[in-house]
Scaffold this motif. Structure first.
Motif, short mmCIF file in Angstrom:
data_model
loop_
_atom_site.label_atom_id
_atom_site.label_comp_id
_atom_site.label_asym_id
_atom_site.label_seq_id
_atom_site.Cartn_x
_atom_site.Cartn_y
_atom_site.Cartn_z
N MET A 70 1.13 -0.91 0.39
CA MET A 70 0.01 0.66 -0.02
C MET A 70 0.66 1.11 -0.04
SD MET A 70 -3.15 0.84 0.13
CE MET A 70 -3.77 -0.44 0.99
N LEU A 71 0.12 2.40 -0.77
CA LEU A 71 0.78 3.65 -0.98
C LEU A 71 0.65 4.35 -0.33
CD1 LEU A 71 2.21 3.61 -4.47
CD2 LEU A 71 4.08 3.41 -2.56
N TYR A 72 1.13 5.57 0.97
CA TYR A 72 0.04 6.01 1.69
C TYR A 72 0.48 7.52 1.19
CZ TYR A 72 -1.17 2.42 4.83
OH TYR A 72 -2.03 0.98 5.12
N GLY A 73 -0.08 8.51 1.36
CA GLY A 73 0.47 9.88 1.28
C GLY A 73 -0.28 10.99 2.54
N ILE A 74 0.49 11.05 3.37
CA ILE A 74 0.72 11.71 4.12
C ILE A 74 0.88 13.29 4.72
CG2 ILE A 74 0.97 12.14 7.01
CD1 ILE A 74 2.11 8.44 5.16
N CYS A 75 0.01 13.97 4.46
CA CYS A 75 0.10 15.74 4.64
C CYS A 75 0.04 16.14 5.96
CB CYS A 75 -0.23 16.02 3.87
SG CYS A 75 -1.81 16.21 3.40
N SER A 76 0.34 17.50 6.10
CA SER A 76 -0.73 17.90 7.20
C SER A 76 -0.03 20.11 7.40
CB SER A 76 1.03 17.99 8.78
OG SER A 76 0.40 18.20 10.12
N ASP A 77 -0.52 20.30 7.95
CA ASP A 77 -0.22 22.18 8.26
C ASP A 77 -0.69 22.75 6.68
OD1 ASP A 77 0.80 22.15 10.74
OD2 ASP A 77 1.95 20.47 10.01
N ILE A 78 -2.01 22.15 5.96
CA ILE A 78 -2.48 23.04 4.72
C ILE A 78 -2.67 24.92 5.12
CG2 ILE A 78 -3.56 23.05 2.65
CD1 ILE A 78 -2.65 20.25 3.86
N HIS A 79 -2.83 25.18 6.10
CA HIS A 79 -3.03 26.56 6.62
C HIS A 79 -3.93 27.34 5.22
CE1 HIS A 79 -1.48 26.13 10.83
NE2 HIS A 79 -0.73 25.43 10.60
N LEU A 139 4.84 6.81 2.16
CA LEU A 139 4.59 5.39 3.18
C LEU A 139 4.89 4.16 1.68
CD1 LEU A 139 5.70 3.54 5.22
CD2 LEU A 139 3.40 3.93 5.94
N ASP A 140 5.92 3.27 1.41
CA ASP A 140 5.87 2.10 1.19
C ASP A 140 4.92 1.46 2.01
OD1 ASP A 140 5.26 0.33 -0.92
OD2 ASP A 140 6.57 1.03 -2.19
N SER A 141 4.37 0.53 2.04
CA SER A 141 4.30 -0.21 3.29
C SER A 141 4.62 -1.44 3.00
CB SER A 141 3.12 -0.43 3.97
OG SER A 141 1.89 -0.84 2.74
N GLU A 142 4.98 -1.44 1.60
CA GLU A 142 5.82 -3.31 1.20
C GLU A 142 6.89 -2.86 1.62
OE1 GLU A 142 4.19 -5.77 0.35
OE2 GLU A 142 2.33 -5.04 0.96
#
Length: 242
Positions: free
Chosen positions: A1-10, A202-205
């Motif tokens: 699974m490929l996860y895309g994580i982001c934060s603080d769009i503001h 993040l590549d969980s594999e």
């Protein structure tokens, strides 16, 4: 699974759209936002809409909490206070209702997501020093913990019976005995002297974590802020990433 994580769009919709496009180009299958959809910028409703339509998981951040009046802006600096008061007067009921559904922390198998620190998610603890990272590692049980809040990306690796290590690289493959604490930086207001947006893949594999920088039209965001009467300090800082 490929996860895309982001934060603080503001409230920076131009940057958020650029990051969403980058996630798509990288084949992201599950999208997570760690909070602070609003504050500082002037695209609050648009950023909430983009999160609602594109994120599989979205958390609440401290600016979001103040925007929907869960808490006061007493601890904010004058610029942040002015911006959040502007946001409060411009948020739609739909945006407020959505933000009130957002959790402080979310765990998904061996992954923990939180805006500030797993130590005390609703207290907005900054993870800026190694000691802060040590506390954070003690408060999640999985292999990965993704945080935001400081606007500065960094990867910290921890092994059994060893002091956690701050890594110099922005791409890292986790080893069998390791755990990672990853600050994913900021989409809408980076503060590490790099004005480009930042998000994490993040590549969980393969167990590889990569921090990705994305160019966006900073001048367009600055013009929107200028037209809304935002302080020049908040406008100018976007171009230098501080």
């Amino acid at each position: 699974m490929l996860y895309g994580i982001c934060s603080d769009i503001h409230s920076n919709a131009v940057a958020f759209q650029a990051v969403l496009e980058s996630m798509k180009e990288n084949g992201v299958e599950r999208r997570i936002c760690l909070g602070d959809l609003v504050g500082y910028g002037v695209d609050a409703d648009e950023c909430v809409r983009l999160a609602r339509e594109n994120m599989d998981v979205c958390l609440i951040g401290n600016h979001d909490s103040v925007a929907i009046k869960y808490e006061s802006s007493t601890g904010f600096n004058p610029y942040a206070k002015q911006a959040i008061e502007w946001t409060q007067s411009h948020l739609s009921k739909e945006s407020i209702d959505y933000m009130r559904t957002l959790p402080y922390i979310y765990e998904d198998n061996d992954i923990c997501y939180v805006h500030a620190s797993p130590l005390s998610p609703a207290d907005w603890v900054y993870v800026t020093e190694l000691e802060d990272a040590l506390d954070a590692f003690d408060h999640f049980s999985g292999r990965y913990c993704f945080v935001g809040h400081t606007h500065s990306p960094v990867i910290v690796a921890s092994r059994p019976m060893a002091i956690p290590k701050i890594l110099d690289e922005y791409e890292y493959t986790i080893e069998d005995t390791e755990r990672l604490l990853v600050n994913v930086g900021s989409v809408g207001q980076p503060r590490d002297r790099d004005p480009r947006s930042c998000w994490c893949l993040l590549d969980s594999e393969t167990k590889c974590v990569r921090l990705i920088r994305v160019d966006y039209d900073i001048a367009q965001t600055q013009e929107r802020m200028r037209n809304a009467g935002m302080p020049s300090f908040l406008i100018e800082r976007l171009a230098v990433g501080r």
